[in-house]
Design an enzyme around this catalytic site. Structure first.
Site, PDB file in Angstrom:
ATOM      1  N   GLU A 169      40.857  34.332  39.486  1.00 43.26           N
ATOM      2  CA  GLU A 169      41.632  33.743  40.571  1.00 43.26           C
ATOM      3  C   GLU A 169      40.763  33.620  41.823  1.00 43.26           C
ATOM      4  OE1 GLU A 169      44.635  32.260  40.556  1.00 43.26           O
ATOM      5  OE2 GLU A 169      43.771  31.724  42.474  1.00 43.26           O
TER       6      GLU A 169
ATOM      7  N   CYS B  22      38.876  42.198  48.470  1.00 45.88           N
ATOM      8  CA  CYS B  22      38.021  41.617  47.418  1.00 45.88           C
ATOM      9  C   CYS B  22      36.521  41.752  47.692  1.00 45.88           C
ATOM     10  CB  CYS B  22      38.372  40.157  47.224  1.00 45.88           C
ATOM     11  SG  CYS B  22      40.008  39.948  46.530  1.00 45.88           S
TER      12      CYS B  22
ATOM     13  N   LYS C 132      34.752  45.344  47.582  1.00 45.65           N
ATOM     14  CA  LYS C 132      34.753  45.997  46.269  1.00 45.65           C
ATOM     15  C   LYS C 132      34.035  45.149  45.209  1.00 45.65           C
ATOM     16  CE  LYS C 132      39.109  44.580  44.114  1.00 45.65           C
ATOM     17  NZ  LYS C 132      38.581  43.684  43.098  1.00 45.65           N
TER      18      LYS C 132
ATOM     19  N   LYS D 147      41.861  39.154  57.989  1.00 43.48           N
ATOM     20  CA  LYS D 147      41.637  37.754  58.354  1.00 43.48           C
ATOM     21  C   LYS D 147      42.960  37.168  58.822  1.00 43.48           C
ATOM     22  CE  LYS D 147      41.608  34.743  54.995  1.00 43.48           C
ATOM     23  NZ  LYS D 147      41.416  33.981  53.766  1.00 43.48           N
TER      24      LYS D 147
END
Ligand code: NAD
Length: 467
Positions: A150, A279, A282, A339
């Site tokens: 994804e 994301c 990691k 964000k």
């Protein structure tokens, strides 16, 4: 197609709602009973544009919620695994949630099923999922394991899912690929985009959506390599921004100059306070660990991580150089999410900066349009939450901009100037033009650009001004 999506978090919930919008019957499975109850009750547990509309449209019709994984597997032809893959202490991907789901899936595997990795996982994970399901008693012909990484971004997750740059499908045989092609057919044929009730098309959409079919291992690598590359692009421009600061050049001009080279492109050349979120940090670490295991010493990624961490420290040094001592200083903070457009604060550089400032004895008044509730859960002393950017600025010694929410880029500068005790803005997201800020009476610090000062306020050598 009947689809089960296991894990109703940022990815699973968006994927499930979007699959329903494509015309599939979807069961969203989660083991968090509170989350399921909230979803059944009509609540939307995450802040994501268009998600409430899609959930309202399909809840109770094409979209149902369940904690019974085995039953969901029995009822569906494709099972998407979208559970978390956090980091272990050693920086590897913790695949224990994925393994536990694979084990539980086995009981429902009777007729042919395609088990799809949607979570971001290291190469070879599909082979492990297959082994686990076989070990628990399923027959080899009764299922295939595919990878369908994804690429959605929080904040624009629904449009990213429905208008993707590409759909990557990793399958090792045609039968399995055919199932995934059918699932995405409304996007790849373009029929979805002709519907009157389709989610509005964003700028720069590739229509119809291109599909790339690869081997499972290639698809697994594509996801990790993509995230590592994007993180590298951010660290690269942050390093260039530091050089711009040293020599008095403007990073905006440099970005424009390099971004117009079509081989480089302008996107993701935004200097700031470093990448964060659930994301990039990691995934870069996990990719580094995978490379090591595969026998390749990917030291470039160490440097990407080092620059990213250093970027936060550089920003803190900028705050110190603007304000001299920090103990007892009252700072207004705009932005806590990692964000703009999301309430996600996982690995948010804004949160890490606020924590450091609190440790140094600052008093923080913070505002974020969506992430204050989540921040309150992890941080409750020394920080006051308010309901607008102007309230955050009220009587503050300086204002810090830490998240690039659109509303922070359009503030009434006269009002802001009146609210602040001292008109000092330290912008970690380069939302304003330094000249405009100086003309509006602010001393303004940003990233990769010289500090600007209102006329008549002499700059000190280190960039600070005489108060
Ligand atoms: P998340 O933490 O928001 O959601 C995970 C969900 O899985 C939670 O609701 C949790 O309750 C559920 N869960 C955990 N174990 C379960 C089990 N055994 N059975 C049923 N449900 C279970 O995570 P996320 O941000 O959606 O990320 C999921 C995966 O997708 C990760 O691998 C991530 O790297 C990847 N990914 C995330 C993004 C993003 O922007 N968040 C983008 C692309 C890929």
């Amino acid at each position: 197609m009947r689809i089960a999506v296991v894990g109703s978090g940022y990815v699973g919930l968006v994927a499930g709602a979007c699959f329903a919008d494509l015309g599939h019957d979807v069961i969203l499975v989660d083991n968090d009973k509170e989350k399921l109850a909230a979803l059944k009750d009509g609540q939307v547990p995450i802040h994501e544009k268009f998600l409430p509309e899609l959930l309202n449209r399909h809840r109770g019709q094409r979209l149902s919620f369940s904690d019974d994984l085995e039953q969901a597997v029995r009822a569906c032809s494709a099972i998407f695994i979208a559970v978390g893959t956090p980091s272990t202490e050693q920086g590897e991907a913790d695949l224990s949630y994925v393994e536990s789901v694979a084990r539980q899936i086995t009981g429902g595997v009777e007729e042919y099923k395609v088990i799809v990795e949607k979570s971001t996982v290291p190469v070879y994970t599909s082979e492990w999922i297959r082994k686990i399901i076989l070990r628990n008693g399923a027959s080899p012909e009764s299922f295939d394991v595919a990878s369908n990484p994804e690429f959605l971004r929080e904040g624009t997750a629904v449009t990213d899912f429905l208008f993707p740059d590409r759909i990557v499908v990793g399958c090792d045989n045609d039968r399995c690929a055919a199932v995934l092609r059918e699932i995405y057919e409304p996007l790849t044929s373009g029929t979805y985009y002709k519907r009157a009730d389709a989610i509005p098309q964003p700028d720069r959409a590739s229509i119809p959506a291109p599909i790339i079919v690869t081997s499972t291992k290639s698809a697994e690598l594509i996801k990790h390599a993509s995230n590592a590359f994007l993180a590298m692009k951010i660290s690269f421009i942050n390093a260039v921004a530091s050089m711009c600061e040293s020599v008095g050049a403007s990073v905006n001009q440099v970005c424009h100059g390099i971004g117009t080279d079509s081989r480089i492109g302008p996107r993701f050349l935004n200097p700031g306070i470093g990448y964060g979120g659930s994301c990039f940090p990691k995934d870069v670490m996990a990719f580094r660990a995978v490379a090591r295991e595969c026998g390749y010493d990917f030291r470039l990624l160490d440097e990407v991580m080092r620059i990213n961490e250093d970027q936060r420290h550089r920003f803190l040094r900028k705050v110190r150089s603007a304000l001299w001592t920090l103990r007892g200083k009252h700072l207004g903070v705009l932005g806590l999410a990692f964000k703009g457009g999301t309430d996600d604060i996982r690995e948010s550089p804004a949160i890490l900066i606020v924590q450091s400032l609190l440790q140094e004895g600052c008093k923080i008044t913070a505002y974020d349009p969506a992430a204050m509730e989540r921040t309150r859960e992890v941080m409750n002393s020394g920080i006051k939450f308010v309901n607008s950017a102007y309230e955050a600025a009220t009587a503050a010694d300086a204002l810090l901009i830490l998240t690039e929410w659109e509303e922070f880029a359009n503030l009434d500068l006269n009002r802001l100037n009146t609210e602040l005790k001292y008109p000092i803005v330290i912008d970690g997201r380069n939302l304003y033009d330094p000249e405009v800020m100086a003309a509006s009476g602010f001393t303004y610090y940003s990233v990769g650009r010289a500090a600007s000062h209102p006329e008549g306020v002499p700059a000190l050598k280190n960039g600070t001004h005489k108060a």
